[in-house]
Write a protein that holds these residues in place. Structure first.
Motif, mmCIF file in Angstrom:
data_model
loop_
_atom_site.group_PDB
_atom_site.id
_atom_site.type_symbol
_atom_site.label_atom_id
_atom_site.label_comp_id
_atom_site.label_asym_id
_atom_site.label_seq_id
_atom_site.Cartn_x
_atom_site.Cartn_y
_atom_site.Cartn_z
ATOM 1 N N HIS A 110 -21.516 2.758 11.779
ATOM 2 C CA HIS A 110 -21.910 1.984 12.426
ATOM 3 C C HIS A 110 -21.295 0.954 12.637
ATOM 4 O O HIS A 110 -20.536 0.393 12.054
ATOM 5 C CB HIS A 110 -23.045 1.415 11.553
ATOM 6 N N THR A 111 -20.373 1.141 13.685
ATOM 7 C CA THR A 111 -19.066 0.473 13.514
ATOM 8 C C THR A 111 -19.190 -0.582 14.670
ATOM 9 O O THR A 111 -18.900 -1.713 14.186
ATOM 10 C CB THR A 111 -18.039 1.241 14.957
ATOM 11 N N VAL A 112 -20.628 -1.709 15.265
ATOM 12 C CA VAL A 112 -20.517 -2.698 15.428
ATOM 13 C C VAL A 112 -20.087 -3.261 13.949
ATOM 14 O O VAL A 112 -19.782 -4.341 14.531
ATOM 15 C CB VAL A 112 -22.236 -3.450 15.604
#
Length: 210
Positions: A110-112
């Motif tokens: 979940h790179t955010v």
């Protein structure tokens, strides 16, 4: 050999000067205002520690004092003595951010919010583990589930610790995830039945004390 009156007077003057020096070293009023480091030799039950033969009042941030602590101390010209807290040493448990080992069924994509990481540091005289990043669930979590492998012994608490993290949110699901760090070093997330299952959760701002 009998000393001359002059030699005896000289020795007496030296002894008096040395005595005055020792008294001055023990008197905050003689020394005046300054700060320095000192080693704790005794811990009082009244919020004080003893170091350099003097009793110092601990600041509220100096928690869990121990004999042998190297502390920063200061004194006012009026004689007030304060112990600010321990100084960092080579063996202090302060580390860099480290990836959390994830259990099967969980990823950190979940790179955010960045990858799931932890670090160990000293806070308020104790050891604390801080967390950051996020975790994705391969399958929605609907019950208590272990999401990490065991962290090293240095990051494991003496009792189970619980804390809250952010999670996926919609009109049918709440945006808070209940998390737990077990004494085994494994972290759990508490999911619930559909439609309130957990699909991902974030760790920013989460921490627990050992």
């Amino acid at each position: 050999m009998t000393k001359s009156p002059h030699a005896s007077a000289r020795d007496l003057a030296w002894a008096v000067a040395q005595r005055a020096k020792r008294v001055g070293e023990q008197s905050a009023k003689v020394r005046g205002a300054d700060w320095r480091t000192a080693i704790v030799t005794a811990v009082g039950t009244d919020g004080t520690v003893t170091a350099d033969g003097l009793k110092w009042r601990r600041m509220d941030t100096y928690q869990a004092p121990l004999v042998g602590d190297v502390i920063a101390v200061s004194q006012s010209s009026s004689g007030s003595l304060l112990a600010w807290g321990r100084t960092a040493g080579a063996g202090d448990p302060v580390g860099a951010w480290t990836a959390i080992p994830l259990a099967s069924g969980f990823t950190s994509t979940h790179t955010v919010f960045g990858p799931a990481q932890y670090r160990i540091l000293t806070a308020y005289g104790g050891t604390r583990v801080e967390l950051r990043g996020s975790v994705d669930c391969t399958s929605s979590v609907t019950a208590q589930t272990a999401w990490s492998s065991a962290l090293p012994a240095a990051a494991r608490p003496s009792v189970a610790r619980t804390f809250l993290g952010r999670r996926n949110y919609s009109t049918d699901t709440k945006g808070v995830a209940v998390l737990e760090m077990a004494t085994s070093g494994v972290m759990n997330v508490f999911g619930s039945a559909s439609p309130s299952q957990t699909d991902w959760f974030a760790l920013d701002g989460c921490h627990y004390d050992l």
